[in-house]
Design a protein around this motif. Structure first.
Motif, PDB file in Angstrom:
ATOM      1  N   UNK A 255       0.859  -1.185   0.000  1.00  0.00           N
ATOM      2  CA  UNK A 255       0.000   0.000   0.000  1.00  0.00           C
ATOM      3  C   UNK A 255       0.891   1.230   0.000  1.00  0.00           C
ATOM      4  N   UNK A 256       0.625   2.139  -0.926  1.00  0.00           N
ATOM      5  CA  UNK A 256       1.306   3.434  -0.956  1.00  0.00           C
ATOM      6  C   UNK A 256       0.276   4.481  -0.559  1.00  0.00           C
ATOM      7  N   UNK A 257       0.553   5.204   0.502  1.00  0.00           N
ATOM      8  CA  UNK A 257      -0.367   6.227   0.994  1.00  0.00           C
ATOM      9  C   UNK A 257       0.111   7.576   0.486  1.00  0.00           C
ATOM     10  N   UNK A 258      -0.641   8.153  -0.429  1.00  0.00           N
ATOM     11  CA  UNK A 258      -0.254   9.391  -1.102  1.00  0.00           C
ATOM     12  C   UNK A 258       0.031   9.120  -2.568  1.00  0.00           C
ATOM     13  N   UNK A 259      -0.309  10.053  -3.442  1.00  0.00           N
ATOM     14  CA  UNK A 259      -0.141   9.838  -4.884  1.00  0.00           C
ATOM     15  C   UNK A 259       0.519  11.029  -5.576  1.00  0.00           C
ATOM     16  N   UNK A 260       1.426  11.691  -4.886  1.00  0.00           N
ATOM     17  CA  UNK A 260       2.120  12.834  -5.480  1.00  0.00           C
ATOM     18  C   UNK A 260       3.010  12.380  -6.629  1.00  0.00           C
TER      19      UNK A 260
ATOM     20  N   UNK B 168      -1.744  -1.079  -4.033  1.00  0.00           N
ATOM     21  CA  UNK B 168      -2.927  -0.231  -3.873  1.00  0.00           C
ATOM     22  C   UNK B 168      -2.463   1.151  -3.439  1.00  0.00           C
ATOM     23  N   UNK B 169      -3.002   2.183  -4.072  1.00  0.00           N
ATOM     24  CA  UNK B 169      -2.664   3.562  -3.727  1.00  0.00           C
ATOM     25  C   UNK B 169      -3.833   4.179  -2.965  1.00  0.00           C
ATOM     26  N   UNK B 170      -3.560   4.678  -1.773  1.00  0.00           N
ATOM     27  CA  UNK B 170      -4.567   5.358  -0.963  1.00  0.00           C
ATOM     28  C   UNK B 170      -4.384   6.866  -1.077  1.00  0.00           C
ATOM     29  N   UNK B 171      -5.492   7.572  -1.108  1.00  0.00           N
ATOM     30  CA  UNK B 171      -5.438   9.036  -1.194  1.00  0.00           C
ATOM     31  C   UNK B 171      -6.544   9.627  -0.328  1.00  0.00           C
TER      32      UNK B 171
ATOM     33  N   UNK C 275     -12.434   4.073   3.902  1.00  0.00           N
ATOM     34  CA  UNK C 275     -11.886   3.084   4.832  1.00  0.00           C
ATOM     35  C   UNK C 275     -10.405   2.789   4.567  1.00  0.00           C
ATOM     36  N   UNK C 276      -9.554   3.804   4.550  1.00  0.00           N
ATOM     37  CA  UNK C 276      -8.142   3.573   4.227  1.00  0.00           C
ATOM     38  C   UNK C 276      -7.451   2.667   5.244  1.00  0.00           C
ATOM     39  N   UNK C 277      -7.862   2.748   6.520  1.00  0.00           N
ATOM     40  CA  UNK C 277      -7.207   1.913   7.525  1.00  0.00           C
ATOM     41  C   UNK C 277      -7.480   0.428   7.275  1.00  0.00           C
ATOM     42  N   UNK C 278      -8.669   0.101   6.778  1.00  0.00           N
ATOM     43  CA  UNK C 278      -8.982  -1.305   6.498  1.00  0.00           C
ATOM     44  C   UNK C 278      -8.145  -1.826   5.342  1.00  0.00           C
ATOM     45  N   UNK C 279      -7.994  -1.009   4.302  1.00  0.00           N
ATOM     46  CA  UNK C 279      -7.194  -1.413   3.142  1.00  0.00           C
ATOM     47  C   UNK C 279      -5.731  -1.533   3.529  1.00  0.00           C
TER      48      UNK C 279
END
Length: 363
Positions: free
Chosen positions: A234-239, A258-261, A266-270
């Motif tokens: 999981x990558x958190x942020x998509x800059x 998976x990229x979270x933004x 539910x980002x914590x679940x992913x």
């Protein structure tokens, strides 16, 4: 020490013979003597979904559950970066003695932001330590766009400069895209040129330069013996600077990414499903312990200054990850500071060395 144990991990990658495209041949360099990472093209594999169902049933993971342990192992980015910089210094010295040429890096700094001045100062010091020639052009915030473009043109036309970077962010009134487009592909050591980003994304392609921070993150994982292929990341942020190229690079290493933004539900679940978590948002303590799967490996890219009267500088740095909570869940984690930051500078030096080696045909 735990960090030392992590750095002893061995990663073996078998590189097959391939027919190189012209652009890819330009991207080859001697960096394989320094980094664990091979050329990206050598990682390309034919995708076969035939046995996917059977593989899913196995549910086997090499990253061990460490939820019953008190603390995660430290991934010591500072120590690893020092090792890489030592090897860079040796190659720079070898280049000087062999062909009497020195790699050159130029930095353009616009405005008087204190953090930007510190970043540039650190980059110049790092250049001096490894023997890379450096130049800095400092312009006041009130300067014109033409003055910026003229400074970049001078760097571009200087044959002794092999890498050019613009310290970001620029003052808001400037057209950042227009200014960055002035950087020639062969000197884009930050790796932000559209051709570099495009080739990073495409199978069978090799960028001339991989962006420094993502390149440093991958090197930390490789040198820590972390398995990437087949793992959930999981990558958190998509800059454009960190999140996007990091996700592309992890995919080239065959992670399921998976990229979270900010709009993710539910980002914590992913995030809890990931074996590898890379946080690159710039929001302190965003990622809490309950965002992490027990035994996950955590790379914290974020740096956020907060006031701290007890510190000599008057502030201290926090990461995107709540370290006190994460360290009791993860199997390994990078600290802030002393994790990704030193690796970013080391990768900048390496990209500059690689650029000079291409120019001079030096192997």
């Amino acid at each position: 020490m735990l960090a030392a144990v992590l750095r002893r991990g061995e990663v073996t990658l078998h590189i097959g013979a391939r027919s190189w495209r012209v652009f890819s041949s330009l991207a080859r360099s001697g960096s394989c003597r320094i980094l664990k990472s091979p050329t990206l093209v050598s990682l390309d594999l034919h995708e076969d979904w035939t046995h996917k169902v059977d593989e899913d049933r196995q549910k086997s993971f090499d990253i061990q559950n460490k939820s019953n342990q008190l603390d995660a192992a430290l991934i010591d980015g500072k120590a690893i970066a020092e090792e890489i910089r030592s090897e860079i210094a040796n190659e720079v010295s070898w280049m000087k003695s062999s062909i009497r040429k020195t790699p050159g890096l130029a930095v353009l700094l616009v405005g008087d932001r204190r953090d930007c001045q510190i970043y540039v100062h650190n980059k110049i010091l790092a250049c001096d330590e490894v023997g890379i020639r450096s130049e800095v052009s400092e312009l006041p915030e009130c300067c014109s766009e033409d003055e910026i473009l003229n400074a970049l043109t001078n760097f571009n036309e200087n044959p002794e400069i092999h890498g050019v970077l613009v310290q970001l962010p620029l003052p808001e009134r400037f057209d950042e895209e227009k200014i960055l487009s002035m950087l020639p592909l062969e000197k884009d050591v930050d790796g932000f040129h559209p051709s570099n980003m495009g080739n990073l994304a495409m199978e069978g392609r090799e960028p001339l330069f991989i962006p420094c921070t993502p390149k440093g993150c991958l090197e930390l994982l490789l040198r820590s013996g972390v398995e990437i292929m087949g793992k959930r990341a999981v990558v958190i942020g998509r800059s454009n600077i960190v999140g996007l190229p990091t996700s592309l690079l992890l995919q080239r290493y065959h992670a399921t990414v998976t990229v979270l933004h900010a709009f993710t539900k539910n980002p914590e679940r992913i995030s809890r499903e990931a074996d590898i978590v890379v946080a690159a948002v710039g929001m302190p303590n965003l990622v809490r312990g309950n965002w992490l799967k027990p035994g996950a490996v955590v790379i914290d890219v974020g740096t956020y200054p907060v006031e701290d009267p007890s510190s000599d500088s008057g502030y201290r740095l926090l990461g995107d990850v709540c370290y006190g909570e994460a360290v009791k869940v993860a199997s390994a984690i990078t600290p802030v500071p002393g994790g990704v930051g030193p690796m970013t500078v080391a990768m900048l030096l390496l990209n500059t060395l690689e650029s000079a080696k291409r120019v001079y045909g030096f192997c």
